[in-house]
Design a protein around this motif. Structure first.
Motif, PDB file in Angstrom:
ATOM      1  N   MET A 153       4.502  14.465  -6.028  1.00 15.69           N
ATOM      2  CA  MET A 153       5.168  14.676  -4.743  1.00 15.69           C
ATOM      3  C   MET A 153       4.890  13.512  -3.796  1.00 15.69           C
ATOM      4  O   MET A 153       5.790  13.045  -3.090  1.00 15.69           O
ATOM      5  N   GLU A 154       3.670  13.020  -3.792  1.00 14.91           N
ATOM      6  CA  GLU A 154       3.336  11.855  -2.981  1.00 14.91           C
ATOM      7  C   GLU A 154       4.100  10.625  -3.464  1.00 14.91           C
ATOM      8  O   GLU A 154       4.584   9.818  -2.657  1.00 14.91           O
ATOM      9  N   TYR A 155       4.229  10.512  -4.778  1.00 14.18           N
ATOM     10  CA  TYR A 155       4.893   9.354  -5.387  1.00 14.18           C
ATOM     11  C   TYR A 155       6.362   9.282  -4.981  1.00 14.18           C
ATOM     12  O   TYR A 155       6.844   8.223  -4.552  1.00 14.18           O
ATOM     13  N   SER A 200       7.822  10.851  -2.485  1.00 11.30           N
ATOM     14  CA  SER A 200       8.013  10.849  -1.033  1.00 11.30           C
ATOM     15  C   SER A 200       7.979   9.432  -0.471  1.00 11.30           C
ATOM     16  O   SER A 200       8.471   9.188   0.638  1.00 11.30           O
ATOM     17  N   ALA A 201       7.423   8.504  -1.226  1.00 13.23           N
ATOM     18  CA  ALA A 201       7.354   7.103  -0.780  1.00 13.23           C
ATOM     19  C   ALA A 201       8.584   6.299  -1.201  1.00 13.23           C
ATOM     20  O   ALA A 201       8.699   5.115  -0.865  1.00 13.23           O
ATOM     21  N   LYS A 260       6.820  11.341 -13.831  1.00 13.61           N
ATOM     22  CA  LYS A 260       7.112   9.982 -13.380  1.00 13.61           C
ATOM     23  C   LYS A 260       8.092   9.291 -14.326  1.00 13.61           C
ATOM     24  O   LYS A 260       9.031   8.605 -13.888  1.00 13.61           O
ATOM     25  N   GLN A 271      -3.159  18.959  -9.062  1.00 12.01           N
ATOM     26  CA  GLN A 271      -3.330  17.581  -8.622  1.00 12.01           C
ATOM     27  C   GLN A 271      -2.240  16.671  -9.186  1.00 12.01           C
ATOM     28  O   GLN A 271      -1.806  15.725  -8.528  1.00 12.01           O
ATOM     29  N   LYS A 280       0.833  17.351  -7.055  1.00 14.34           N
ATOM     30  CA  LYS A 280       0.642  16.730  -5.737  1.00 14.34           C
ATOM     31  C   LYS A 280       0.829  15.214  -5.815  1.00 14.34           C
ATOM     32  O   LYS A 280       1.481  14.612  -4.952  1.00 14.34           O
ATOM     33  N   GLN A 281       0.285  14.605  -6.849  1.00 11.18           N
ATOM     34  CA  GLN A 281       0.425  13.160  -7.012  1.00 11.18           C
ATOM     35  C   GLN A 281       1.887  12.771  -7.167  1.00 11.18           C
ATOM     36  O   GLN A 281       2.344  11.763  -6.613  1.00 11.18           O
ATOM     37  N   LYS A 314       2.905  21.241   3.339  1.00 13.44           N
ATOM     38  CA  LYS A 314       2.417  19.921   3.772  1.00 13.44           C
ATOM     39  C   LYS A 314       3.525  18.881   3.709  1.00 13.44           C
ATOM     40  O   LYS A 314       3.562  17.947   4.516  1.00 13.44           O
ATOM     41  N   PHE A 315       4.416  19.017   2.744  1.00 10.49           N
ATOM     42  CA  PHE A 315       5.524  18.074   2.603  1.00 10.49           C
ATOM     43  C   PHE A 315       6.781  18.544   3.338  1.00 10.49           C
ATOM     44  O   PHE A 315       7.756  17.804   3.418  1.00 10.49           O
TER      45      PHE A 315
END
Length: 334
Positions: A298-300, A302-303, A258, A292, A295-296, A99-100
């Motif tokens: 990876m989303e963090y 990627s921004a 993080k 999860q 995934k969180q 997905k990424f």
């Protein structure tokens, strides 16, 4: 017993980069941080009577951090927990990374990828880095000596090549359970087989790659250096089994990652780009709730700007080109 292999014992280095950490344009395209996801691919290579061992694996499973073992018979309880990693965890992780569109490095226990070779072509197509985590997921000092360890290294290379269809792999090694001979053995066997050895990750001593003396100098050969791409046990999903500073939920895992990322990213913004390693196991992080947290994260990232998500092989290739080996003034073995 006479052996062609030697213990590799370079002097301890308490200086490293110190206050002279590489600054400025360290990573390609001005990236601030290189992020390396690593999947430990161990299931099927662990201790088990199924593999001809005397007992099943007592380490890193859901039952406990260290499960009592019974010699001479299969532990179906433990085997089933490991099987989950291949049957469910690997497909789940593959789908997430697709997905990424991000590649990752594989610490391949060669027997494991041999036992589930259906994933070899899939992982190669994703651009993953086929690196080695040993022929079996065992402590190398369990073997009879360096000659048997060398046989395991050779077989490990052959199994990874068979499962991947590639001839220039493994690109690097991380044993974690190595012997004092391991680095010399690996270097020697790679040379004999004509397989380039880009890096070694059996170290935890920095947040950037660094060079050490070439283990083949023990044979009187030219010192071409060994590139160390440090691994880490802090951002490692074995935290789900750790007492004290561990993780219980996906949110715990996200917070751990993080915190590390923000410190390294801030150092990069001050002019000193760094590298971050996230270590995964399919039977651990592959569980739904834990995933999860990954995934969180990876989303963090990627921004954020200037984040280079890449493989350790590409990190090694870049470092070799930009920061080539410089021989030390004096080599001392203790």
């Amino acid at each position: 017993m006479a052996t062609a292999y030697k213990q590799f014992l370079p002097p301890r280095d308490f200086v490293g980069y110190g206050l002279d950490t590489p600054k400025g344009d360290v990573w390609p395209n001005g990236a601030k941080i290189a992020v390396s996801f690593v999947l430990n691919y161990e299931e099927g290579a662990e201790h088990t009577v199924w593999n001809g061992d005397e007992h099943s694996e007592p380490f890193l499973n859901e039952a406990n951090y260290f499960r009592n073992r019974v010699d001479g018979r299969r532990d179906m309880y433990t085997e089933s927990l490991y099987d989950y990693g291949i049957r469910v965890g690997v497909p789940r992780i593959i789908r997430l990374f697709k997905k990424f569109n991000w590649p990752f490095t594989l610490w391949l226990n060669s027997r494991a990828i041999e036992a589930s070779a259906q994933y070899g072509p899939v992982l190669v197509d994703m651009g993953c880095d086929m690196a080695a985590h040993g022929n079996r997921w065992i402590t190398q000092t369990e073997l009879s000596g360096p000659e048997e360890e060398a046989t395991h290294v050779a077989q490990g290379i052959e199994r990874i090549q068979a499962a991947s269809g590639l001839k220039d792999v493994p690109t690097g090694w991380y044993l974690g359970r190595g012997s004092l001979y391991s680095k010399h053995i690996i270097s020697k066997v790679h040379k004999e087989k004509g397989v380039p050895l880009l890096y070694c990750s059996d170290c935890y001593a920095d947040d950037l790659p660094f060079w050490v003396e070439d283990p083949l100098t023990l044979d009187g050969e030219e010192d071409k250096g060994m590139l160390m791409v440090p691994y880490g046990l802090v951002n490692n999903d074995h935290k789900f089994y750790s007492k004290g500073a561990g993780a219980s939920t996906g949110k715990d895992w996200f917070d751990i990652l993080k915190g590390d990322f923000e410190t390294l990213y801030s150092e990069a913004e001050e002019g000193s780009p760094k590298m971050m390693t996230i270590a995964l196991h399919s039977r651990l992080i592959g569980r739904p709730g834990r995933l999860q947290g990954l995934k969180q994260f990876m989303e963090y990232i990627s921004a954020r700007e200037g984040v280079w998500v890449t493989t350790r092989a590409d990190i090694a290739r870049h470092w070799r080109s930009k920061f080539p080996y410089e021989k030390p003034q004096r080599l001392v073995h203790n």
